[in-house]
Design a protein around this motif. Structure first.
Motif, PDB file in Angstrom:
ATOM      1  N   ILE A   1      40.877  22.519  78.170  1.00  0.00           N
ATOM      2  CA  ILE A   1      40.153  23.569  78.879  1.00  0.00           C
ATOM      3  C   ILE A   1      41.116  24.412  79.697  1.00  0.00           C
ATOM      4  N   HIS A   2      40.982  25.717  79.534  1.00  0.00           N
ATOM      5  CA  HIS A   2      41.842  26.665  80.239  1.00  0.00           C
ATOM      6  C   HIS A   2      40.983  27.594  81.089  1.00  0.00           C
ATOM      7  N   TYR A   3      41.425  27.803  82.317  1.00  0.00           N
ATOM      8  CA  TYR A   3      40.787  28.784  83.192  1.00  0.00           C
ATOM      9  C   TYR A   3      41.813  29.870  83.451  1.00  0.00           C
ATOM     10  N   GLY A   4      41.664  31.000  82.750  1.00  0.00           N
ATOM     11  CA  GLY A   4      42.696  32.024  82.810  1.00  0.00           C
ATOM     12  C   GLY A   4      43.979  31.470  82.207  1.00  0.00           C
TER      13      GLY A   4
ATOM     14  N   GLY B   1      36.625  35.404  86.452  1.00  0.00           N
ATOM     15  CA  GLY B   1      37.589  34.933  85.476  1.00  0.00           C
ATOM     16  C   GLY B   1      36.966  34.553  84.143  1.00  0.00           C
ATOM     17  N   SER B   2      37.749  33.886  83.305  1.00  0.00           N
ATOM     18  CA  SER B   2      37.291  33.476  81.979  1.00  0.00           C
ATOM     19  C   SER B   2      37.632  32.013  81.748  1.00  0.00           C
TER      20      SER B   2
ATOM     21  N   GLN C   1      34.837  30.257  74.203  1.00  0.00           N
ATOM     22  CA  GLN C   1      35.316  31.022  75.343  1.00  0.00           C
ATOM     23  C   GLN C   1      34.166  31.760  76.008  1.00  0.00           C
ATOM     24  N   ALA C   2      34.283  31.918  77.325  1.00  0.00           N
ATOM     25  CA  ALA C   2      33.219  32.544  78.098  1.00  0.00           C
ATOM     26  C   ALA C   2      33.808  33.405  79.199  1.00  0.00           C
TER      27      ALA C   2
ATOM     28  N   ALA D   1      43.251  23.749  82.877  1.00  0.00           N
ATOM     29  CA  ALA D   1      42.320  23.286  83.897  1.00  0.00           C
ATOM     30  C   ALA D   1      41.841  21.854  83.703  1.00  0.00           C
ATOM     31  N   GLY D   2      41.759  21.376  82.441  1.00  0.00           N
ATOM     32  CA  GLY D   2      41.235  20.030  82.262  1.00  0.00           C
ATOM     33  C   GLY D   2      41.022  19.672  80.806  1.00  0.00           C
ATOM     34  N   THR D   3      40.324  18.569  80.582  1.00  0.00           N
ATOM     35  CA  THR D   3      40.006  18.112  79.238  1.00  0.00           C
ATOM     36  C   THR D   3      38.545  17.685  79.167  1.00  0.00           C
TER      37      THR D   3
END
Length: 255
Positions: free
Chosen positions: A33-36, A236-237, A230-231, A40-42
């Motif tokens: 998981i990516h935040y920008g 942010g995204s 993706q959202a 960010a996490g899994t």
């Protein structure tokens, strides 16, 4: 992490019954998981064939956690569990147990599809006890809807399909609509693979910036494995990309 699992729920529900026979015992799917630009996490989803109340079920466990720099200022440890009737594709028992920063919540839900009701128990605050809530026909939870969609044949899930849905999220029922808008060759860490492109219509003002701010790609084969999601959020995204696959029933065909 709650938002990622919510995205899965919005992308994965069909209003009919179907057997779940294309999910292997012991399947495991992991997403990064990516935040920008931040890692960010899994999130991880695993399956196990089991029995619930004497009936064959698929036990699904979903976990999510923050990692790295994000974990330092916002720690997330989420656990979701669902027992899904393999003959109907409907959930029988659902658990949401999450820790997100200072937020804590622990709900258990028992579904009665014969009379369209469910029993919600607040495990975090036992004094609240349990309550019976009127439901709707064919309701899914946040995990069962994922595997229910995957159980559909390629002829049932194809370009042009429009699906209405009702998903039990947290302690509320949410209606959504899902559209399969096309196909696309998607580059992944394992190679390029043909995918269906899916866009759900969502309520604005709650999580997403726009009515259609979410896009999801699932393999265009009998597996229907989500490869990328993706959202565009209010700030942010957010992106979840496939990071690991184990014990998938049908071989994936990369280009």
């Amino acid at each position: 992490m709650k938002k990622i699992l919510t995205l899965f729920a919005m992308c994965m529900f069909l209003m009919s019954y179907a057997q779940i026979d294309n999910i292997a015992d012991g399947e495991s799917i992991t997403f990064r998981i990516h935040y920008g630009i931040l890692n960010a996490g899994t999130a991880n989803l695993t399956t196990k064939k089991t029995s619930y109340m004497g009936v064959p079920h698929l036990y699904v466990k979903g976990t999510g956690k923050t990692t790295g720099a994000v974990k330092a200022f916002f720690k997330v440890e989420d656990l979701y569990e669902s027992f899904i009737n393999t003959q109907t594709g409907l959930p029988s028992f659902y658990v949401r147990n999450v820790r997100e920063g200072s937020y804590r919540q622990h709900f258990e839900t028992v579904f009665n599809h014969n009379n369209n009701t469910l029993i919600l128990t607040d495990k975090k605050t036992p004094a609240n006890g349990s309550k019976v809530i009127k439901s709707v026909k064919g309701v899914q939870d946040m995990l069962s809807c994922f595997y229910y969609l995957r159980s559909k044949s390629t002829s049932e899930l194809k370009v042009g399909t429009v699906i209405n849905m009702n998903v039990w999220i947290d302690d509320e029922m949410f209606p959504f609509q899902l559209k399969v808008t096309g196909t696309e060759d998607l580059k992944t860490k394992f190679g390029t693979i043909n995918c269906l492109k899916i866009i759900p219509s969502v309520k604005s003002g709650r999580v997403f910036k726009e009515k259609e701010g979410v896009t999801m790609w699932v393999t265009n084969d009998a597996n229907h494995i989500p490869m990328l999601l993706q959202a565009e959020l209010a700030v942010g995204s957010l992106k979840a990309s496939i990071d690991d696959l184990k014990n998938v029933k049908y071989p994936l065909k990369y280009k």
